[in-house]
Design a protein around this motif. Structure first.
Motif, PDB file in Angstrom:
ATOM      1  N   ALA A  25      32.243  58.576  49.728  1.00  0.00           N
ATOM      2  CA  ALA A  25      32.646  58.278  48.727  1.00  0.00           C
ATOM      3  C   ALA A  25      32.714  59.885  47.471  1.00  0.00           C
ATOM      4  O   ALA A  25      32.853  61.009  48.171  1.00  0.00           O
ATOM      5  N   LEU A  26      33.653  59.202  46.864  1.00  0.00           N
ATOM      6  CA  LEU A  26      34.108  60.160  45.293  1.00  0.00           C
ATOM      7  C   LEU A  26      33.608  61.046  45.219  1.00  0.00           C
ATOM      8  O   LEU A  26      32.166  60.452  44.694  1.00  0.00           O
ATOM      9  N   SER A  27      33.400  62.351  45.211  1.00  0.00           N
ATOM     10  CA  SER A  27      32.559  62.873  43.879  1.00  0.00           C
ATOM     11  C   SER A  27      32.537  62.716  43.013  1.00  0.00           C
ATOM     12  O   SER A  27      33.631  62.764  42.421  1.00  0.00           O
ATOM     13  N   PRO A  28      31.492  63.937  42.146  1.00  0.00           N
ATOM     14  CA  PRO A  28      31.533  62.729  40.739  1.00  0.00           C
ATOM     15  C   PRO A  28      32.965  64.418  39.850  1.00  0.00           C
ATOM     16  O   PRO A  28      33.374  63.002  39.035  1.00  0.00           O
ATOM     17  N   GLY A  29      33.083  65.246  40.398  1.00  0.00           N
ATOM     18  CA  GLY A  29      34.197  65.637  39.994  1.00  0.00           C
ATOM     19  C   GLY A  29      35.496  65.263  39.839  1.00  0.00           C
ATOM     20  O   GLY A  29      36.156  64.577  38.981  1.00  0.00           O
ATOM     21  N   ASN A  30      35.840  64.772  41.540  1.00  0.00           N
ATOM     22  CA  ASN A  30      36.530  64.175  41.860  1.00  0.00           C
ATOM     23  C   ASN A  30      37.035  62.448  40.679  1.00  0.00           C
ATOM     24  O   ASN A  30      38.201  62.305  40.465  1.00  0.00           O
ATOM     25  N   ALA A  31      36.141  61.576  41.127  1.00  0.00           N
ATOM     26  CA  ALA A  31      36.242  61.056  39.641  1.00  0.00           C
ATOM     27  C   ALA A  31      36.174  60.685  39.114  1.00  0.00           C
ATOM     28  O   ALA A  31      37.352  60.067  38.630  1.00  0.00           O
ATOM     29  N   MET A  32      35.862  62.118  38.060  1.00  0.00           N
ATOM     30  CA  MET A  32      36.403  62.493  36.795  1.00  0.00           C
ATOM     31  C   MET A  32      37.919  62.201  36.007  1.00  0.00           C
ATOM     32  O   MET A  32      38.290  62.381  35.572  1.00  0.00           O
ATOM     33  N   VAL A  33      38.343  63.383  37.301  1.00  0.00           N
ATOM     34  CA  VAL A  33      39.531  63.759  37.414  1.00  0.00           C
ATOM     35  C   VAL A  33      40.778  62.440  37.190  1.00  0.00           C
ATOM     36  O   VAL A  33      41.083  61.635  36.920  1.00  0.00           O
TER      37      VAL A  33
END
Length: 171
Positions: A42-50
């Motif tokens: 899964a994508l990390s939250p920071g990577n998902a936002m970016v």
């Protein structure tokens, strides 16, 4: 015109929207910790936002995603690029006031940026500033906020595949 024209109260709702883009929220059940363990692949939250913000970019000169990232993290991100963009926009979009303040527009744009992302709470005109300094800082902060809001709306549509609040359905 007062120094309190720019509204800092909108920041908490905006940060909540960024949290949703990152796959998290500040909402917590009274009896739970709200912690969700990471999932492999899964994508990390920071990577998902970016990722969501990068999908919101209309063109290479679009600064909205940079501003949104700065507000979400509380740290300047590509500040010089955003300040130069805003100074140019203020020069072209504010008529005689912008022309009169042309030599001070980078300082004005810098204060507007800092005001928008939360690094500054009040406008402080330097010695010898034009009388429209505070007005131009507030106009600039408003333009930055609008650019940021538009970027997040595009990111939400890109990430969730929605038009407004209605999911897209292939017929």
């Amino acid at each position: 015109m007062t120094e309190d024209t720019f509204n800092h109260a909108e920041r908490s709702g905006f940060i909540e929207r960024l949290g949703r883009l990152a796959g998290s929220t500040t909402w917590r059940e009274p009896d739970g910790s709200g912690y969700t363990p990471p999932v492999a692949g899964a994508l990390s939250p920071g990577n998902a936002m970016v990722l969501a913000l990068s999908m919101a970019r209309r063109n290479p000169k679009d600064v909205g995603p940079h501003i949104a990232y700065s507000v979400g993290t509380g740290q300047p991100h590509r500040r010089q690029q955003v300040v130069e963009w805003l100074a140019d926009k203020l020069l072209r979009g504010t008529g005689p006031a912008g022309k009169k303040a042309e030599r001070q527009l980078l300082v004005i744009a810098g204060q507007a940026y800092d005001l928008c992302i939360g690094m500054r709470q009040k406008v402080i005109p330097p010695r010898g500033a034009v009388t429209e300094f505070t007005l131009l800082v507030n106009v600039g902060a408003g333009w930055l906020w609008v650019a940021m809001e538009a970027a997040v709306e595009r990111a939400e549509r890109s990430l969730y595949g929605r038009e407004g609040n209605v999911e897209k359905v292939d017929a």
